[in-house]
Structure formats: structure tokens, C-alpha cells
Motif scaffolding. Structure first.
Motif, short mmCIF file in Angstrom:
data_model
loop_
_atom_site.label_atom_id
_atom_site.label_comp_id
_atom_site.label_asym_id
_atom_site.label_seq_id
_atom_site.Cartn_x
_atom_site.Cartn_y
_atom_site.Cartn_z
N PHE A 470 0.85 -1.19 0.00
CA PHE A 470 0.00 0.00 0.00
C PHE A 470 0.88 1.24 0.00
O PHE A 470 1.95 1.26 0.61
CB PHE A 470 -0.92 0.01 1.22
CG PHE A 470 -1.82 -1.19 1.31
CD1 PHE A 470 -3.04 -1.21 0.66
CD2 PHE A 470 -1.44 -2.31 2.03
CE1 PHE A 470 -3.87 -2.32 0.72
CE2 PHE A 470 -2.26 -3.42 2.11
CZ PHE A 470 -3.48 -3.43 1.45
N GLY A 507 -6.32 9.16 -0.82
CA GLY A 507 -6.34 7.87 -1.47
C GLY A 507 -5.11 7.04 -1.13
O GLY A 507 -4.03 7.57 -0.88
N THR A 509 -3.13 3.53 -2.67
CA THR A 509 -3.07 2.57 -3.76
C THR A 509 -2.64 1.20 -3.24
O THR A 509 -1.59 1.09 -2.59
CB THR A 509 -2.08 3.03 -4.85
OG1 THR A 509 -2.51 4.29 -5.36
CG2 THR A 509 -2.01 2.02 -5.99
N ALA A 510 -3.44 0.19 -3.51
CA ALA A 510 -3.07 -1.20 -3.23
C ALA A 510 -2.50 -1.79 -4.52
O ALA A 510 -3.14 -1.69 -5.58
CB ALA A 510 -4.28 -2.00 -2.76
N ARG A 532 -12.24 1.91 9.09
CA ARG A 532 -12.90 1.25 7.97
C ARG A 532 -12.07 0.05 7.53
O ARG A 532 -10.85 0.12 7.44
CB ARG A 532 -13.07 2.23 6.81
CG ARG A 532 -13.63 1.62 5.54
CD ARG A 532 -13.67 2.65 4.43
NE ARG A 532 -13.72 2.04 3.12
CZ ARG A 532 -13.51 2.69 1.98
NH1 ARG A 532 -13.25 3.98 2.01
NH2 ARG A 532 -13.56 2.07 0.81
N VAL A 534 -11.09 -2.69 4.60
CA VAL A 534 -11.07 -2.81 3.14
C VAL A 534 -10.54 -4.19 2.77
O VAL A 534 -9.70 -4.76 3.46
CB VAL A 534 -10.18 -1.73 2.49
CG1 VAL A 534 -10.79 -0.36 2.68
CG2 VAL A 534 -8.77 -1.75 3.06
N SER A 535 -11.06 -4.74 1.69
CA SER A 535 -10.61 -6.05 1.21
C SER A 535 -10.81 -6.12 -0.29
O SER A 535 -11.56 -5.33 -0.89
CB SER A 535 -11.40 -7.18 1.89
OG SER A 535 -12.79 -7.05 1.63
N GLY A 536 -10.11 -7.05 -0.91
CA GLY A 536 -10.24 -7.22 -2.35
C GLY A 536 -9.25 -8.23 -2.86
O GLY A 536 -8.46 -8.82 -2.11
N GLU A 544 -5.14 -0.91 -7.32
CA GLU A 544 -6.50 -0.40 -7.07
C GLU A 544 -6.40 0.81 -6.15
O GLU A 544 -5.62 0.82 -5.19
CB GLU A 544 -7.35 -1.50 -6.41
CG GLU A 544 -8.78 -1.06 -6.11
CD GLU A 544 -9.60 -2.16 -5.44
OE1 GLU A 544 -10.77 -1.92 -5.13
OE2 GLU A 544 -9.04 -3.25 -5.21
N LEU A 546 -7.89 3.03 -3.32
CA LEU A 546 -8.82 2.99 -2.18
C LEU A 546 -8.99 4.43 -1.68
O LEU A 546 -8.01 5.10 -1.36
CB LEU A 546 -8.26 2.11 -1.06
CG LEU A 546 -7.82 0.70 -1.48
CD1 LEU A 546 -7.18 -0.02 -0.29
CD2 LEU A 546 -9.00 -0.09 -2.01
N GLU A 547 -10.23 4.89 -1.61
CA GLU A 547 -10.50 6.27 -1.22
C GLU A 547 -11.09 6.32 0.19
O GLU A 547 -11.95 5.50 0.55
CB GLU A 547 -11.47 6.92 -2.20
CG GLU A 547 -10.93 6.99 -3.62
CD GLU A 547 -11.86 7.74 -4.56
OE1 GLU A 547 -12.63 8.59 -4.06
OE2 GLU A 547 -11.84 7.47 -5.78
N PHE A 548 -10.61 7.30 0.97
CA PHE A 548 -11.03 7.44 2.36
C PHE A 548 -11.34 8.90 2.66
O PHE A 548 -10.79 9.80 2.03
CB PHE A 548 -9.93 6.95 3.31
CG PHE A 548 -9.51 5.53 3.11
CD1 PHE A 548 -10.19 4.49 3.72
CD2 PHE A 548 -8.44 5.22 2.28
CE1 PHE A 548 -9.81 3.18 3.52
CE2 PHE A 548 -8.04 3.92 2.08
CZ PHE A 548 -8.73 2.89 2.70
#
Length: 722
Positions: A470, A507, A509-510, A532, A534-536, A544, A546-548
């Protein structure tokens, strides 16, 4: 008798003058902003003060963990700016000159520094000497300076596999010098808004970075790879063995493959001249990402010093005593492993380097107990143990994880990393069995042995497993702030300064840089509180965004973390904006006419500020409004008020230190208009008639005063004649 009457009249005149002028003096005093000597002393004593020091590592001669600059700004707002300008002193080899140039904000009230031992002061402007090495600002000089000379030569006092035959770590030979940042401690204080401290090192005779400097003629090469800028300084006095492009290829490849956390934006490297200097080490890393390596060091050997020092720049943890071995162990291990993976050496070279940890002299060394170490046990035994744990993790997870995951979690760990923390990280990465084996390797004299090439090929050379990392996505989603004060991006300055009730959006990035698909399942934390999950799933080489977003409510230091990513945020109370102008669109009005009052509010702070405006009309509350604005910005606010009373109307802003606005009502036109319907009456009126306009109270008082003066004059004339 006549003298007494004259005195009485004089007193009356004095009282009249005071009645006219005293209110004007009171208003001026209310807007003054001054401090008495007593107030000043109290302010400095009661407000925060900070003590900090500039240092480069001295106890760890090989610059194990990177030492972050301790002179960084203490948050947003005004700061003392220090420029340390370095220069050669050719007539005195071994010595270099330093000039401190300070720039102080208006609310700084104290500045004190202590020079390094052995410093020889040449000139001082704006400082008062307190003792042999300590000087205090005189509080009068706007930009004080001090110039001193300092010994450049520093010697090594340790031993290890990257030791050299000489003794120098830093040196000055007269026409060139490789030196470290002067070790100067500072103490400062302020009144009101917190004052930070920023420092930079400069020179007109060479090149500087955060912590080290080369003084002399040089060439500079720059290379960018994987969001890092590598600067290679090649002194005119050096003879670089490796081609700069090959060197950049090696450190650039290491930057890509070593996924152990965020990378420094810039890496500063110097090829140290070796023709006339006997260095005490083959290379040294210090500061965030500054390093030097002897100019003849090669890339095609297991002890690749260029990679060894680069790995040090990727270490971002603080180690406890029982975890100290990790620093040199990982630098030595990855220097050899990455050089092998870059096809610069054979497996036999890699195995030969790691198997040095099997030597009998390390048989009683326990890595978690530095007191038990034989010389260079953390390098030799430590690198073998690191490799063995790496192999165990890969085997246990079928290649899905490696020691890099452990390294990454150590970097992301909050606070000091202990041996117990390390064991738990290994357990989470692999299994309890591997954690137990790790504890044995590091906490006892039961050490591993080097594995063979067949095993290495089966365990290390398979298709790279999924490896999901990340990183902050500043390049595709700049962190932004929204709320009552501002809207928009905040750039890459860290920490980000916010005020309560603002919302931050950012944001992460994964990315899966492995050879197999993989899953991630993690959480975003603010300090210790999960925000929060997150998974994927990511395919090989896929990423990908990821926005927070999160709204902060309370002041304090916040750290948003996800995996090994950390986004620091400092939440502070809004700055107090200043009222710089308070005006009216007209100063004379008729009864019942409205007036528009305009207030200009400015925020000089670098972060949001506010000011509550409490408008009064002749001390009666009229309106209240809180003005909120971004850092370094200005806003205007307008109020409408109706003036109905005769005479003067005073508009003020409560406790705001600014002159009130005084509006005068001119009712003479109204009085004339009132008599106009009866023209005959108006024409026959005499000065004594009640319906006439008359002279008014002011004229009557003036007449009385003149009569009184006339009487005095006559009395005095009579006395003189007698």
C-alpha cells in the motif's frame, strides 16, 4: 479676592478641555499593543518552549537506523529559520567554517544555542555569550548571525565487515572536505502562536543535503526510479570505479524489488575520494537518506556497499536493545540477496557470504543480547539468521509471503520494536511454528546453517508470490480538506495541519507486484481506532485506488495508518485572525439614514483561522458573526445599521483592538424643515422666541465663557489701574 475668582474660572477651563480630549486618549490606549519588561518575562516563562538538537549518529558508526532531522518545523505556523552555510578553510586543513544566519518571527521571545565542543567563534552579531559555548539572542537584532570554525575530522571506533583499514568517517584535506552537519543544540521560546524551527545547510563551495556535505569541485548525476530521485555526487578528487548508469541500475532495481514501506523522495549519494584518505569504513549512511561510499567499491560482490547503505535508507523503525541486531543483519542480507537476484554474483558467492555466520566465533552470540556478541555478530550471524527466517516463511506460506512482509510491518510498527514484537510479526506473517523457530534463532545459541543451491532454487526462485503493498496515492488523488474554512488540495507537506470539524479525503493505492493473484484484507486506523475495513483481490501487477475520508473533531496528533502506510495529521485550534480595517461608507448621516460598516479580516497563519466579530452601536449589541478563512487569506464582512439618534453614534467591535467608527448625525436640515410650514412665524421670530432656532446650547456656553473671560479681564485691568 480677584485672584480666587480667576482660579475658579481657570479650573473650569481645564475641566472643559479634559472633557474634550480624554476620550480620545482612552481610545488610543485601547488599541495599543505593547509589553512591559515584566510582561515580556512572564510571557516567555509561561508559554511553551522547546529544546532540540541537530545530531548525526555517533554511537552507531555505520548509521544503522536512519536519523530523522530533529530540527523540523514543530507544526504549522511561524518558525525560526536557520541557514547553516559551510565553507572551506584551505589554510587550516582539518577545519571548516560555519555561519549561522537566523530569521526570527515577530512572536519569538527566546533563542539560545550551544555550539559543538571545540568550536572556535570568529564573529557574533545579535547574541550575548552565556558561557564558553552557549549564546543567547539579545532580542533586538532582527537577523542575528554567528560564524565559527569546527574540526571536520571524525574517526571510527568500531569494527565490522564493512570496516576499512583507516580511521576517518568525515575529513577535511584542505582543498576538499566530506563533512557532517554541525551538532548544535537550540532552545527557543515564544509568545502567543507556537513557533517552530526549520533549518537548512548550504554552501557556495560544494553541495549539501540533509546531514552531509561535500565541499570542493564535483560533478552531479541524477536518476529517477520508482518515485525516488537518486543524486550521485562525484568529486573531482574521486575516481569512481563503477559507471554511474550501472550504479543507478543497481540501486533503482533495489528500490523496486525491496517492498518494505514508503520510499524517501530523494537519496543523496557521494563517491568518497580514496586516493589520499584512509577511511575507517567502506560506506556510511546517516540522516533520512544520505550516504557515502568509497569511490572504488564494486557492485559485483556480496558485500555490495552501495546496496548495503541504500537498504539502511529503507529502515524506518526504532529498535529496542534486543532488536538492535536487525539493522545491520537486514542491510547485509539484502545487499547480498539483491546483488544475486540482479545476476551480478553467483549463488556460491551468496552462500559464501551468508555462511560466514556459521563460524565458531559466533557460537556463543545471542542476537537479542548485544553484550554476548562476538565482533560483527549482527552483520554475519544476523544476515544468516535473516535468510533462514526468510526461507522458513516462504516454505510455510507456499511462497505467498517472505521476510519483506516482516520488514514492512517492523517499519510500520508504532513505537519501539522489541524482540517480542518481532516474534509476533513473524507469527502473523507465517505461523506459530515459524515464530517459535525465529525465537530460537535469535534468542539462543542454536543457530541455523546455510542451505544449498537446490533448496534455494525451490524456495526462492519460484514464481514470485502475491505481494500486495500500500502507498499514498498523492499522484492520482491529492489529499484534500473540506469544511467551513476551505475547500481543496493540501499538497504533499507532512504533517497535514487541520482544525476541528474539517474533513480530509485521501487515497491509498493497493498494488500486487507479485507473480500470482492475491487477496488483501486490512483496516484503516486513526491512531489506535479502526475506521474502515477494506478487502479485495488483485491480479499480478495490478493496482487499485482505495478512497477514504474522515472528519476530525478534537485537537491532537493523528496518524492514519493502513498496512505500512502512515499519513500524519496535526489537528490544532484555529488561528486567531486579525481585524485590519473597520470603516463606514459615510461618516455623516441624517436621522434615520442607514450606514454600511465594512470589516477586513486577515489570517497570516499557514492554517485556517477565525475571528468572531461582535458589533455594538453605542455599547448596545447590534450583530455578531464568526469569520472563518483559510491560511494566509483575507475576507471582508459588511453590516448595515440605521442611525436615528442626534449627535454621534459609536460603532465598535468589542475586544478587537481597532479604532471604533464614529458617525455624526447632522439634524440642522430637519430643524429648518420643521419651521418652514409657518413662513410668517419664521419671519417675525426673534432670537429670544421659544419657537425660533436660537443659538443652541453650545453657543450659550461659548457666550458664557466669553463673558467670564471678559469679566476677568476687566477685574485684572481694574486692579492694575489701582
Amino acid at each position: 479676592m480677584y485672584q480666587r475668582r480667576r482660579t475658579v474660572i481657570s479650573i473650569c477651563l481645564t475641566c472643559l478641555l479634559l472633557a474634550v480630549f480624554v476620550p480620545m486618549i482612552a481610545v488610543g490606549a485601547a488599541s495599543a499593543d505593547s509589553l512591559s519588561p515584566t510582561d515580556l518575562t512572564t510571557a516567555v516563562t509561561q508559554n511553551d518552549s522547546v529544546t532540540t538538537a541537530e545530531t548525526t549518529t555517533g554511537s552507531d558508526l555505520f548509521a544503522s537506523a536512519p536519523l530523522e532531522s530533529q530540527m523540523a518545523s514543530q507544526g504549522a505556523g511561524p518558525s525560526i529559520a536557520l541557514t547553516q552555510d559551510l565553507s572551506l578553510v584551505p589554510e587550516d586543513p582539518g577545519t571548516y567554517e560555519v555561519t549561522h544566519e537566523y530569521s526570527l518571527p515577530d512572536n519569538a521571545r527566546l533563542l539560545e544555542f550551544t555550539l559543538p565542543d571545540g568550536a572556535s567563534v570568529n564573529a557574533v552579531d545579535g547574541f550575548i555569550q552565556q558561557d564558553e559555548r552557549t549564546y543567547e539572542w539579545d532580542r533586538d537584532t532582527a537577523d542575528p548571525t554567528v560564524t565559527y570554525q569546527l574540526s571536520a575530522n571524525r574517526s571510527a571506533d568500531g569494527e565490522g565487515p564493512i570496516d576499512a583499514a583507516g580511521r576517518y568517517l568525515f575529513v577535511d584535506v584542505g582543498d576538499w572536505a566530506l563533512v557532517s552537519k554541525p551538532r548544535v543544540s537550540h532552545q527557543w521560546g515564544w509568545q502567543g502562536e507556537r513557533v517552530g524551527f526549520n533549518t537548512e545547510m548550504t554552501t557556495d563551495e560544494g553541495i549539501t543535503s540533509d546531514v552531509i556535505a561535500y565541499l570542493g569541485e564535483y560533478d552531479k548525476n541524477i536518476h529517477e526510479a520508482h518515485d525516488q530521485e537518486f543524486t550521485l555526487v562525484i568529486p573531482e578528487a574521486a575516481s569512481l570505479t563503477e559507471d554511474p548508469d550501472d550504479l543507478f541500475d543497481s540501486v533503482g532495481a533495489a528500490s523496486d524489488s525491496l517492498r518494505v514501506g514508503e520510499r524517501d523522495e530523494s537519496v543523496f549519494m557521494i563517491a568518497a575520494p580514496t586516493g589520499t584518505v584512509e577511511w575507517g569504513v567502506r560506506g556510511l549512511q546517516t540522516g533520512p537518506a544520505d550516504l557515502w561510499v568509497r569511490d572504488f567499491e564494486r557492485l559485483d560482490e556480496p558485500a555490495n556497499v552501495w546496496l548495503h547503505e541504500y537498504v539502511h535508507t529503507r529502515q524506518g523503525y526504532t529498535s529496542a536493545t534486543d532488536f538492535r541486531w536487525f539493522t545491520e543483519a537486514t542491510a547485509t542480507y539484502y545487499a547480498a540477496l539483491l546483488t544475486y537476484e540482479q545476476d551480478r554474483i553467483e549463488f556460491a558467492d551468496l552462500a559464501g557470504a551468508l555462511s560466514l555466520g556459521e563460524r565458531q566465533r559466533f557460537s556463543q552470540s545471542v542476537l537479542t543480547d548485544p553484550q554476548s556478541w562476538a565482533s560483527a555478530a549482527d552483520y554475519r550471524l544476523g544476515s544468516l539468521v535473516t535468510g533462514a527466517i526468510d526461507k522458513e516463511i516462504r516454505e510455510d506460506t507456499a511462497g505467498e509471503e517472505s521476510f519483506e512482509a516482516v520488514f514492512r510491518q517492523a517499519n510500520a510498527h508504532e513505537g519501539v520494536v522489541t524482540a517480542a514484537d518481532f516474534r509476533e510479526i513473524v507469527r502473523q506473517t507465517a505461523s506459530e511454528e515459524v515464530a517459535t523457530q525465529t525465537e530460537t534463532y535469535t534468542g539462543t545459541t542454536d543457530h541455523p546453517v546455510m542451505w544449498d543451491e537446490t533448496t534455494h532454487a525451490a524456495v526462492f526462485d519460484q514464481v514470485p508470490p502475491a505481494s500486495i503493498t500500500f502507498a499514498l496515492a498523492d499522484d492520482v488523488m491529492e489529499p484534500a480538506i473540506s469544511g467551513p474554512y476551505r475547500e481543496g488540495g493540501v499538497g504533499t507537506v507532512r504533517p497535514i495541519t487541520m482544525v476541528p470539524n474539517e474533513t480530509i479525503a485521501f487515497g491509498i493505492t493497493a498494488e500486487n507486484f507479485g507473480g500470482l493473484a492475491g487477496e488483501y484484507n486490512t483496516s484503516l486506523f486513526v491512531n489506535e481506532e479502526p475506521l474502515r475495513q477494506v478487502s479485495g483481490t488483485l491480479e499480478p501487477q495490478a493496482s487499485e485506488l482505495l478512497e477514504f475520508n474522515h472528519t476530525v473533531r478534537e485537537t491532537g496528533e493523528k496518524r492514519f495508518t493502513l498496512g505500512d502506510v502512515t499519513l500524519p495529521v496535526s489537528v490544532v485550534e484555529p488561528a486567531e485572525a486579525a481585524v485590519t480595517s473597520f470603516t463606514a461608507d459615510k461618516m455623516e448621516v441624517s436621522p434615520g439614514e442607514s450606514v454600511t460598516l465594512t470589516v477586513t479580516v486577515e489570517n497570516d497563519a499557514a492554517y485556517p483561522g477565525e475571528r468572531t466579530l461582535s458589533l455594538t452601536q453605542n455599547t448596545d449589541p447590534l450583530a455578531e458573526e464568526t469569520v472563518r478563512l483559510d491560511g494566509e487569506s483575507m475576507s471582508t464582512v459588511s453590516f448595515n445599521a440605521t442611525v436615528s439618534e442626534s449627535g454621534t453614534t459609536v460603532f465598535s467591535l468589542g475586544d478587537v483592538p481597532i479604532e471604533p467608527v464614529i458617525v455624526t448625525v447632522d439634524d440642522s436640515e430637519t430643524e429648518t424643515d420643521a419651521a418652514a410650514p409657518n413662513d410668517e412665524s419664521n419671519e417675525s421670530a426673534t432670537p429670544g422666541d421659544e419657537e425660533g432656532s436660537g443659538f443652541g446650547l453650545g453657543v450659550a456656553l461659548l457666550t458664557l465663557l466669553l463673558v467670564s473671560l471678559l469679566l476677568v479681564t476687566r477685574r485684572e485691568s481694574s486692579v492694575d489701574a489701582w
